[in-house]
Structure formats: C-alpha cells, structure tokens
Design an enzyme around this catalytic site. Structure first.
Site, PDB file in Angstrom:
ATOM      1  N   CYS A 112      -9.531  27.771  15.553  1.00 16.14           N
ATOM      2  CA  CYS A 112      -8.485  28.551  16.474  1.00 16.14           C
ATOM      3  C   CYS A 112      -7.857  27.474  17.330  1.00 16.14           C
ATOM      4  O   CYS A 112      -8.549  26.605  17.561  1.00 16.14           O
ATOM      5  CB  CYS A 112      -9.319  29.894  17.025  1.00 16.14           C
ATOM      6  SG  CYS A 112      -7.854  30.811  17.939  1.00 16.14           S
ATOM      7  N   HIS A 154      -8.007  36.796  10.849  1.00 12.74           N
ATOM      8  CA  HIS A 154      -8.164  35.967  12.055  1.00 12.74           C
ATOM      9  C   HIS A 154      -6.854  36.260  13.042  1.00 12.74           C
ATOM     10  O   HIS A 154      -6.867  36.508  14.297  1.00 12.74           O
ATOM     11  CB  HIS A 154      -8.156  34.525  11.800  1.00 12.74           C
ATOM     12  CG  HIS A 154      -8.267  33.775  13.115  1.00 12.74           C
ATOM     13  ND1 HIS A 154      -9.396  32.969  13.477  1.00 12.74           N
ATOM     14  CD2 HIS A 154      -7.271  33.373  13.766  1.00 12.74           C
ATOM     15  CE1 HIS A 154      -9.179  32.238  14.642  1.00 12.74           C
ATOM     16  NE2 HIS A 154      -8.023  32.598  14.965  1.00 12.74           N
ATOM     17  N   GLU A 155      -5.780  36.108  12.343  1.00  6.11           N
ATOM     18  CA  GLU A 155      -4.443  36.366  13.265  1.00  6.11           C
ATOM     19  C   GLU A 155      -4.207  37.660  13.677  1.00  6.11           C
ATOM     20  O   GLU A 155      -3.940  38.005  14.753  1.00  6.11           O
ATOM     21  CB  GLU A 155      -3.133  35.867  12.398  1.00  6.11           C
ATOM     22  CG  GLU A 155      -3.357  34.508  12.083  1.00  6.11           C
ATOM     23  CD  GLU A 155      -3.530  33.193  12.958  1.00  6.11           C
ATOM     24  OE1 GLU A 155      -3.240  33.682  14.300  1.00  6.11           O
ATOM     25  OE2 GLU A 155      -4.258  32.475  12.904  1.00  6.11           O
ATOM     26  N   HIS A 158      -6.090  38.509  16.968  1.00  3.33           N
ATOM     27  CA  HIS A 158      -5.524  38.136  17.961  1.00  3.33           C
ATOM     28  C   HIS A 158      -4.687  39.411  18.411  1.00  3.33           C
ATOM     29  O   HIS A 158      -4.643  39.357  19.848  1.00  3.33           O
ATOM     30  CB  HIS A 158      -4.570  36.982  17.891  1.00  3.33           C
ATOM     31  CG  HIS A 158      -5.370  35.612  17.790  1.00  3.33           C
ATOM     32  ND1 HIS A 158      -5.698  35.150  19.126  1.00  3.33           N
ATOM     33  CD2 HIS A 158      -5.339  34.652  16.882  1.00  3.33           C
ATOM     34  CE1 HIS A 158      -6.404  33.927  18.687  1.00  3.33           C
ATOM     35  NE2 HIS A 158      -6.328  33.486  17.716  1.00  3.33           N
TER      36      HIS A 158
HETATM   37 ZN   LIG Z   1      -6.952  31.784  16.697  1.00  2.00          ZN
END
Ligand SMILES: [Zn+2]
Length: 178
Positions: A112, A154-155, A158
């Site tokens: 990240c 993953h994104e 966020h």
């Molecule tokens: Zn990240």
C-alpha cells in the site's frame, strides 16, 4: 494597473496547487479509517482534478518505490469514492460497487502506498464484479480475476476506511519490504 507579475499570481491563485507525495496520507492518519462519500453528479468536473492529483502522486511513488498500480482518493485526503488505476491505460472508477465475490480465495503479500515499506499477507476473493461510473458518468461493469481482483478489493477497502493491515491473516502476516 496590475503588473504582469501580479496578474500572473492572480491567475495562479485560482488553482489549487497539484498534490505531491507530501500530501499522501500515511498509516495512522485517522482519515484513512473514514468511510468516503459518494461522488455527486454535480461534482464530476472536480473528478478530473482529483484524478490528475492521484496520477501525479502515483507517478512519484513509482519513481521512489517501484510499485503502484492504483490509488484511492482518500489516500490524498479526498474523502470521495474514486479509484484511479493505471496499469496499461488510465481507468477511473467513480462510486464503485463490488458484487459476485467468488467463494474461492487466494493469499498474497499486499502492499500500500500509505505504508510503502510494509507488506501484509491477506486473503482476497479470486473473482469479483465491479460496477462503476466512468469519467463521463457512464455506467460500466467489469469482471475481474486474480491480480486485478485483489487490487480492486484493496482500493475499494480504502473507500470503506479499511486498510490491508486490518485484513492480515494472522499476527505474523507482516514483512518489511527489502
Ligand atoms: Zn492502499
């Protein structure tokens, strides 16, 4: 009468300066744990500026750390549901929604930009479907698997205020990048 210099300053002050690596939020910043707001139709003109910033910072990360395929708006303190990916071409995901998450999962060492030297072992769904609006506010759908699937999970996390540190498979699932 304005001098040319004053005039130029007035022109420049209309624009916010381009975000840089210094604007990237790092692990522990409380904003990284906040749920982001949807982009409203009237905010579409702003998306172009946000994406330019995201592009700029991702380029800097690539130069410094030699990784970075995508970035989420909240990593720059823009608390909006926007993801920017650039692997072989730039793609903007506005208000993405994930569905059809496969039962089949796989394990990987995740990284990240908000903690560029730390790797975290996580489990991700092998396949997902992502529905989103593109930079022209047109609905799009994309079936993804493997590397793209884990990247967008993953994104997307966020946007929900979730970091991969919070998805570590166990207490030893952390590794310093060599
Ligand atoms: Zn990240």
């Amino acid at each position: 009468m304005l001098t040319m210099e004053r005039h130029l300053q007035c022109q420049l002050s209309k624009f916010a300066p381009m975000k840089t690596l210094d604007d990237l939020l790092l692990l522990g910043d409380p904003r990284l744990y906040q749920v982001c707001d949807p982009v409203l139709p009237g905010e579409l003109p702003l998306v172009k500026d946000w994406v330019a910033d995201m592009h700029n910072v991702m380029q800097e990360i690539r130069e410094c750390y030699h990784f970075g395929r995508a970035i989420a708006a909240p990593q720059l303190g823009i608390m909006k549901r926007v993801i920017y990916m650039n692997i072989d071409r730039p793609v903007v995901f506005i208000n993405p929604v994930l569905s059809s998450l496969s039962d089949e999962k796989f394990e990987l060492w995740d990284d990240c930009m908000s903690f560029p030297n730390l790797l975290v072992k996580v489990m991700r769904h092998k396949r997902i479907t992502i529905d989103y609006l593109d930079e022209n506010w047109q609905p799009q759908q994309w079936h993804m698997e493997d590397a793209l699937s884990e990247l967008l999970q993953h994104e997307y996390d966020h946007l929900e205020g979730i970091l991969c540190t919070m998805r570590a498979v166990d207490e030893k699932a952390f590794k310093w990048r060599n």
